[in-house]
Design a protein around this motif. Structure first.
Motif, PDB file in Angstrom:
ATOM      1  N   LEU A 236       0.832  -1.211   0.000  1.00  0.00           N
ATOM      2  CA  LEU A 236       0.000   0.000   0.000  1.00  0.00           C
ATOM      3  C   LEU A 236       0.865   1.259   0.000  1.00  0.00           C
ATOM      4  CD1 LEU A 236      -2.605  -1.214   2.623  1.00  0.00           C
ATOM      5  CD2 LEU A 236      -3.194  -0.440   0.316  1.00  0.00           C
ATOM      6  N   GLY A 237       2.171   1.066  -0.108  1.00  0.00           N
ATOM      7  CA  GLY A 237       3.070   2.212  -0.128  1.00  0.00           C
ATOM      8  C   GLY A 237       3.373   2.770   1.250  1.00  0.00           C
ATOM      9  N   ILE A 238       3.075   1.973   2.296  1.00  0.00           N
ATOM     10  CA  ILE A 238       3.356   2.423   3.657  1.00  0.00           C
ATOM     11  C   ILE A 238       4.581   1.662   4.168  1.00  0.00           C
ATOM     12  CG2 ILE A 238       2.474   2.617   6.020  1.00  0.00           C
ATOM     13  CD1 ILE A 238      -0.379   2.238   4.860  1.00  0.00           C
ATOM     14  N   ALA A 239       5.616   2.399   4.567  1.00  0.00           N
ATOM     15  CA  ALA A 239       6.785   1.757   5.186  1.00  0.00           C
ATOM     16  C   ALA A 239       6.505   1.652   6.679  1.00  0.00           C
ATOM     17  CB  ALA A 239       8.042   2.580   4.925  1.00  0.00           C
ATOM     18  N   LEU A 240       5.978   0.499   7.069  1.00  0.00           N
ATOM     19  CA  LEU A 240       5.498   0.369   8.446  1.00  0.00           C
ATOM     20  C   LEU A 240       6.658   0.119   9.405  1.00  0.00           C
ATOM     21  CD1 LEU A 240       2.613   0.428   9.611  1.00  0.00           C
ATOM     22  CD2 LEU A 240       2.762  -2.054   9.784  1.00  0.00           C
ATOM     23  N   GLU A 241       6.680   0.900  10.451  1.00  0.00           N
ATOM     24  CA  GLU A 241       7.682   0.698  11.499  1.00  0.00           C
ATOM     25  C   GLU A 241       6.990   0.394  12.800  1.00  0.00           C
ATOM     26  OE1 GLU A 241      10.949   3.572  12.020  1.00  0.00           O
ATOM     27  OE2 GLU A 241      10.127   4.507  10.206  1.00  0.00           O
ATOM     28  N   GLY A 242       7.614  -0.439  13.598  1.00  0.00           N
ATOM     29  CA  GLY A 242       7.080  -0.733  14.925  1.00  0.00           C
ATOM     30  C   GLY A 242       7.828   0.075  15.966  1.00  0.00           C
ATOM     31  N   MET A 243       7.215   0.248  17.115  1.00  0.00           N
ATOM     32  CA  MET A 243       7.890   0.946  18.205  1.00  0.00           C
ATOM     33  C   MET A 243       7.308   0.486  19.540  1.00  0.00           C
ATOM     34  SD  MET A 243       6.108   4.707  18.284  1.00  0.00           S
ATOM     35  CE  MET A 243       6.829   5.054  19.877  1.00  0.00           C
ATOM     36  N   ALA A 244       8.070   0.706  20.576  1.00  0.00           N
ATOM     37  CA  ALA A 244       7.576   0.447  21.928  1.00  0.00           C
ATOM     38  C   ALA A 244       7.136   1.779  22.519  1.00  0.00           C
ATOM     39  CB  ALA A 244       8.686  -0.163  22.768  1.00  0.00           C
ATOM     40  N   THR A 245       6.115   1.749  23.384  1.00  0.00           N
ATOM     41  CA  THR A 245       5.661   2.984  24.010  1.00  0.00           C
ATOM     42  C   THR A 245       5.429   2.768  25.503  1.00  0.00           C
ATOM     43  OG1 THR A 245       3.841   4.586  24.144  1.00  0.00           O
ATOM     44  CG2 THR A 245       3.309   2.447  23.236  1.00  0.00           C
ATOM     45  N   GLY A 246       5.472   3.863  26.229  1.00  0.00           N
ATOM     46  CA  GLY A 246       5.199   3.808  27.662  1.00  0.00           C
ATOM     47  C   GLY A 246       3.730   3.865  27.987  1.00  0.00           C
ATOM     48  N   GLY A 247       2.890   4.156  26.980  1.00  0.00           N
ATOM     49  CA  GLY A 247       1.449   4.250  27.223  1.00  0.00           C
ATOM     50  C   GLY A 247       0.831   2.864  27.230  1.00  0.00           C
ATOM     51  N   GLY A 248      -0.072   2.598  28.160  1.00  0.00           N
ATOM     52  CA  GLY A 248      -0.750   1.311  28.209  1.00  0.00           C
ATOM     53  C   GLY A 248      -1.996   1.326  27.339  1.00  0.00           C
ATOM     54  N   SER A 249      -2.476   0.130  26.967  1.00  0.00           N
ATOM     55  CA  SER A 249      -3.760   0.021  26.261  1.00  0.00           C
ATOM     56  C   SER A 249      -4.350  -1.328  26.612  1.00  0.00           C
ATOM     57  CB  SER A 249      -3.589   0.140  24.745  1.00  0.00           C
ATOM     58  OG  SER A 249      -3.303  -1.124  24.164  1.00  0.00           O
ATOM     59  N   ASP A 250      -5.518  -1.649  26.048  1.00  0.00           N
ATOM     60  CA  ASP A 250      -6.103  -2.962  26.290  1.00  0.00           C
ATOM     61  C   ASP A 250      -5.281  -4.076  25.649  1.00  0.00           C
ATOM     62  OD1 ASP A 250      -8.078  -1.950  27.893  1.00  0.00           O
ATOM     63  OD2 ASP A 250      -9.499  -1.669  26.252  1.00  0.00           O
ATOM     64  N   GLY A 251      -4.370  -3.707  24.729  1.00  0.00           N
ATOM     65  CA  GLY A 251      -3.446  -4.693  24.160  1.00  0.00           C
ATOM     66  C   GLY A 251      -2.538  -5.301  25.221  1.00  0.00           C
ATOM     67  N   ASN A 252      -2.306  -4.582  26.311  1.00  0.00           N
ATOM     68  CA  ASN A 252      -1.503  -5.155  27.400  1.00  0.00           C
ATOM     69  C   ASN A 252      -2.151  -6.437  27.935  1.00  0.00           C
ATOM     70  OD1 ASN A 252      -0.797  -2.210  27.324  1.00  0.00           O
ATOM     71  ND2 ASN A 252       0.622  -2.828  28.922  1.00  0.00           N
ATOM     72  N   PHE A 253      -3.491  -6.441  28.033  1.00  0.00           N
ATOM     73  CA  PHE A 253      -4.186  -7.606  28.604  1.00  0.00           C
ATOM     74  C   PHE A 253      -4.079  -8.812  27.667  1.00  0.00           C
ATOM     75  CE2 PHE A 253      -7.014  -4.127  30.482  1.00  0.00           C
ATOM     76  CZ  PHE A 253      -6.347  -4.122  31.694  1.00  0.00           C
ATOM     77  N   THR A 254      -4.268  -8.590  26.349  1.00  0.00           N
ATOM     78  CA  THR A 254      -4.237  -9.725  25.420  1.00  0.00           C
ATOM     79  C   THR A 254      -2.814 -10.264  25.273  1.00  0.00           C
ATOM     80  OG1 THR A 254      -4.093  -8.179  23.550  1.00  0.00           O
ATOM     81  CG2 THR A 254      -6.280  -8.993  24.124  1.00  0.00           C
TER      82      THR A 254
END
Ligand SMILES: [Zn+2]
Length: 387
Positions: free
Chosen positions: A321-339
């Protein structure tokens, strides 16, 4: 795992004008987490919208005086018992009612569309519904559940049991929290701890019998320094005393002082270490006492091998799709922490690109809506549970 060579769904399959006018309606309904009536007004609307998009919906009455939980599902095929893709979203925002008429009106400036909760994360919820509609039409390997909660911004206390219930049958968890720093997605999050500490001393008249007093504020001031000495940026540890309240008047040695503490911790071992240190803090003066309560509100979300594979597959689709996707770590929590803590391959920050979450500068980049919705839709189509 399949890796598509040509994408099933392109940004051209999405009507930007229709998406934006719908997003306007959602942002115009303000949804501060503590106002269940306001949140449920938008839940009503989104429920109708999801049904019109061909999804099945289930609504669960709110608990702990929060709004209702809404689950929107792709239609289930007869006899399929496959593990699901779980999309996590929330409709509540940090902004109080009146923000829209006051400091953060809904307005577009160039590619930026401003509004309370637009970036965190009403745009993400809408993108998820649209991606599911497109994915159903194209055909998916796995059933998809979109779980929309009413209390994420205040710690998801009423939603956590439902998140964990749905996560148990999930092969993947995709979180449509906003993208970060130029479209990056989130592959790891710190754990979040919350502590309340009450320091107790002894009241006395500041002029008449000052030596009888034991100042809780003075002891709390020392305690704040001891707590904040636990900060260790190199190890990813942050300890912040965000609130302090104490005393009853200028001329009284204060008997009580209360602190509210926020912790961010990169992994479970570090969390245990720092929480142990906090819980073992003791006053040096025998006339002072500490009452310490709290703990880990969201467990750390560290990237697993399955999470890495999920990221790689997502990045491959993004590249088309023309997006150079990068990952990163963050200090903010979300519901993804539970899963993630339950071992589900989790990818976060799949919502809209923009900036200013939790501030009066909150906005999305309109140009990110179609490519990132197409990314999510293609991901739903391609994930087959074999990773
Ligand atoms: Zn959010």
């Amino acid at each position: 795992m399949t890796s598509p060579t040509t994408l099933t769904i392109t940004p051209d399959d999405i009507d930007l004008g229709a998406l934006l006018s719908e997003l306007h309606r959602w942002v115009e309904m303000e949804t501060p987490s503590p106002d269940a009536v306001a949140v449920n007004r938008l839940v009503d609307h989104v429920e109708g919208y999801a049904k019109a998009a061909g999804l099945e919906t289930e609504r669960r009455a709110g608990t702990l005086s929060f709004g209702d939980i809404l689950i929107a599902r792709t239609p289930r095929l007869e006899g399929t018992n496959a593990r699901r893709i779980l999309i996590l979203a929330h409709l509540d925002t940090v902004h109080a009612t009146g923000t829209l008429a006051g400091p953060l009106p809904l307005r577009q400036e160039g590619d930026r569309l401003y509004g309370p909760g637009i970036y965190d994360m009403k745009a993400g919820v809408l993108m998820a519904v649209e991606a599911m509609r497109l994915a159903v039409r194209a055909g998916t390997h796995l059933p998809v559940d979109l779980l929309i909660v009413p209390d994420e911004e205040v710690g998801s206390k009423s939603s956590r049991p439902v998140i964990e219930e749905l996560a148990r049958d999930a092969a993947y968890a995709l979180v449509v929290e906003p993208a970060r720093d130029g479209g990056k997605i989130v592959t790891a999050r710190k754990g979040v701890g919350m502590f309340d500490i009450t320091v107790r001393g002894r009241a006395a008249h500041a002029g008449v019998r000052p030596l009888d007093g034991r100042s809780a504020i003075r002891a709390a001031a020392q305690l704040v320094l001891d707590l904040e000495a636990l900060n260790d940026p190199a190890r990813g540890i942050t300890v912040t005393t965000g609130m302090i309240q104490g005393g009853t008047g200028r001329n009284t040695v204060p008997a009580e002082c209360r602190l509210q503490l926020d912790l961010r911790l990169p992994d479970a071992a570090t969390a245990a270490e720092i929480i142990g240190k906090i819980e073992s803090l003791r006053p040096t003066d025998p006339d002072i006492s500490f009452e310490i309560s709290g703990g880990l509100n969201r467990p750390p979300f560290a990237q697993s091998a399955e999470g890495r594979k999920l990221f790689d597959q997502t990045a491959a689709i993004a590249a088309e799709l023309g997006i150079a996707l990068e990952g990163m770590a963050t200090g903010g929590g979300s519901d993804g922490n539970f899963t993630a803590a339950l071992g589900v391959a989790t990818l976060d920050g799949l919502g809209a690109d923009g900036a200013g979450a939790h501030t009066y500068e909150e906005h999305i980049l309109v140009g990110s809506l179609l490519p990132r919705t197409a990314l999510l839709a293609n991901l739903l189509v391609s994930l087959d549970g074999t990773s």
